[in-house]
Design an enzyme around this catalytic site. Structure first.
Site, PDB file in Angstrom:
ATOM      1  N   SER A  73      -0.555  -8.182   2.022  1.00 22.55           N
ATOM      2  CA  SER A  73      -0.266  -8.686   3.366  1.00 22.55           C
ATOM      3  C   SER A  73      -1.082  -9.907   3.775  1.00 22.55           C
ATOM      4  CB  SER A  73      -0.471  -7.575   4.390  1.00 22.55           C
ATOM      5  OG  SER A  73      -1.830  -7.189   4.406  1.00 22.55           O
ATOM      6  N   HIS A 129       5.902  -4.643   2.864  1.00 25.71           N
ATOM      7  CA  HIS A 129       6.087  -6.074   3.158  1.00 25.71           C
ATOM      8  C   HIS A 129       7.094  -6.748   2.221  1.00 25.71           C
ATOM      9  CE1 HIS A 129       3.197  -7.028   6.314  1.00 25.71           C
ATOM     10  NE2 HIS A 129       2.359  -6.191   5.752  1.00 25.71           N
ATOM     11  N   LYS A 172       9.198  -2.770   9.642  1.00 23.62           N
ATOM     12  CA  LYS A 172       8.998  -4.203   9.401  1.00 23.62           C
ATOM     13  C   LYS A 172      10.358  -4.884   9.266  1.00 23.62           C
ATOM     14  CE  LYS A 172       4.225  -3.971   7.971  1.00 23.62           C
ATOM     15  NZ  LYS A 172       3.479  -2.975   7.217  1.00 23.62           N
TER      16      LYS A 172
END
Ligand SMILES: *Cc1c(COP(=O)(O)O)cnc(C)c1O
Length: 396
Positions: free
Chosen positions: A183, A211, A242
């Site tokens: 990240s 991610h 996300k």
């Protein structure tokens, strides 16, 4: 008696403030989006959300959530195995497995829980967990809850991983554990090589795609698509919080027996409430959209490529990335904070990160691209970076 600990906490909090590490929250008064308004009245362009596909306020997902409320009610008031499983949960689990090319899926309230409840049901003190040094906090906590031996290898370093695999050969079972995209840098581990090493040294592989899912790979199927090893990875964890709409919810998807055992023994699954029907229904609509078109991935990849190219052309030092995370390296902690606040004054919302969130003297501004960014948003952001970068002597 609260007195003593109150004093202690006040002192600790003052220390956090003095060190400049106190986290203030900015208050947004609009839905999450590429352009947002904050409670002080400013309109800003948002480059720090995990809203990679721009789905956080997508009309189809909002409509599906409303439909879920109407057809299946508001809450479940139960864990899954007592009376908390609806048809929506089963459908969503199947859609997630189809998306990743896996055998089965188990839902959690969050990916933090998926990681927290993954290791302890599967591994004992006879086993070994070999974990990347930059893995997410929830993986670290999940590993802590399990009695297996722990090995840590340098970030995405295959030589070090091989050394640790050799050291762990006497264990009964071994598992290699890695984030799918890291990240703070945006880099992706070489999952094809990890997979080869896993075969050579008889280990399982677990990837946390928080991610990377929806983002990485030509159609956004994540790192297994990027390295052309779909269906070969034993365990994938991920979040609905996300790229996949940004609401709440996590999952573990992979080998059938592993998922089945998690349903029997994983503590955050057994002892925490079911996902709300509205979110499950919106999740289903989201994966249906993903199956129909790769329009959002195409846009995201185009936006990311454009932004990075323009920033490099302007002279900025950009960390190599394979995701939608772009780290603009500044090295100096104070500079990262001054630059972020000057960018905010220009209407660009980004965050500067410094030690201990990133290594010492590796301060940076992290920019997160989105399919929700329009061309004019990107150009405004780049222009602001250039203006502020020149003012601060970051670029010439
Ligand atoms: C964000 C994140 C999580 C936590 O996901 P939640 O669903 O918000 O709990 C877990 N792992 C990684 C790698 C993440 O980036």
């Amino acid at each position: 008696m609260y007195g003593k600990i109150k004093e202690h906490l006040q002192k600790e909090l003052a220390g956090i403030k003095e060190a400049g590490l106190f986290k203030e929250e900015r208050i947004i008064v609009t839905p999450q989006s590429a352009d947002i308004k904050v409670d002080t009245g400013e309109d800003v362009l948002n480059f720090c959300a995990n809203n990679y596909l721009g789905l956080s306020n997508h009309p189809k997902l909002v409509a599906a959530a409303k439909e879920g409320l109407d057809t299946h009610g508001y809450g479940m008031s139960s864990v899954r195995f007592i009376c908390g499983t609806q048809d929506l949960h089963k459908t969503l689990e199947r859609k997630i497995a189809e998306f990743f090319g896996t055998e089965d899926t188990i839902l959690y309230a969050a990916c933090f829980d998926a990681n927290g409840g993954l290791f302890e049901p599967l591994l004992t003190a006879e086993d070994a967990i070999i974990s990347d040094s930059l893995n997410h906090a929830s993986i670290i906590d999940g590993v802590r809850l399990c009695k297996a031996q722990r090995f840590r290898y340098k970030n995405a370093d295959m030589e070090d991983l091989e050394d640790k695999l050799k050291e762990a050969q006497s264990a009964r079972f071994r598992i290699i554990v890695t984030d799918g995209a890291f990240s703070m840098d945006g880099n992706v581990p070489p999952l094809d090589k990890i997979n080869e090493l896993a075969k050579k040294y008889d280990a399982l592989v677990m990837v946390d795609e928080a991610h990377s899912a929806g983002v990485v790979g030509k159609t956004g199927r994540g790192v297994t698509e990027l390295f052309n090893i779909r269906g070969e990875i034993d365990i994938i964890t991920g979040t609905l919080g996300k790229a996949f709409g940004g609401a709440i919810g996590g999952f573990t998807t992979g080998r059938k027996e592993i998922i089945e055992m998690l349903r029997q023994r994983s503590r955050p699954y057994l002892f925490s409430n079911s996902l709300l029907p509205a979110v499950a229904n919106a999740g289903i609509a989201m994966f249906d959209m993903m199956a129909e078109t790769t329009e959002l991935q195409d846009k995201l990849h185009k936006n990311t490529e454009y932004f990075i190219r323009k920033m490099k052309d302007a002279g900025f030092d950009i960390k190599p990335t394979a995701s939608a995370i772009c780290a603009v390296m500044l090295y100096d902690a104070k500079l990262s904070q001054v630059m972020a606040s000057k960018l905010l004054a220009e209407g660009i919302y980004v965050i500067g990160f410094y030690y201990p969130v990133v290594p010492k003297d590796q301060a940076r501004i992290r920019v997160q691209l989105s399919a929700g960014h329009k061309q004019e948003h990107l150009d405004k952001c780049i222009a602001a970076f250039i203006k502020v970068g020149k003012e601060l002597g970051v670029i010439e």
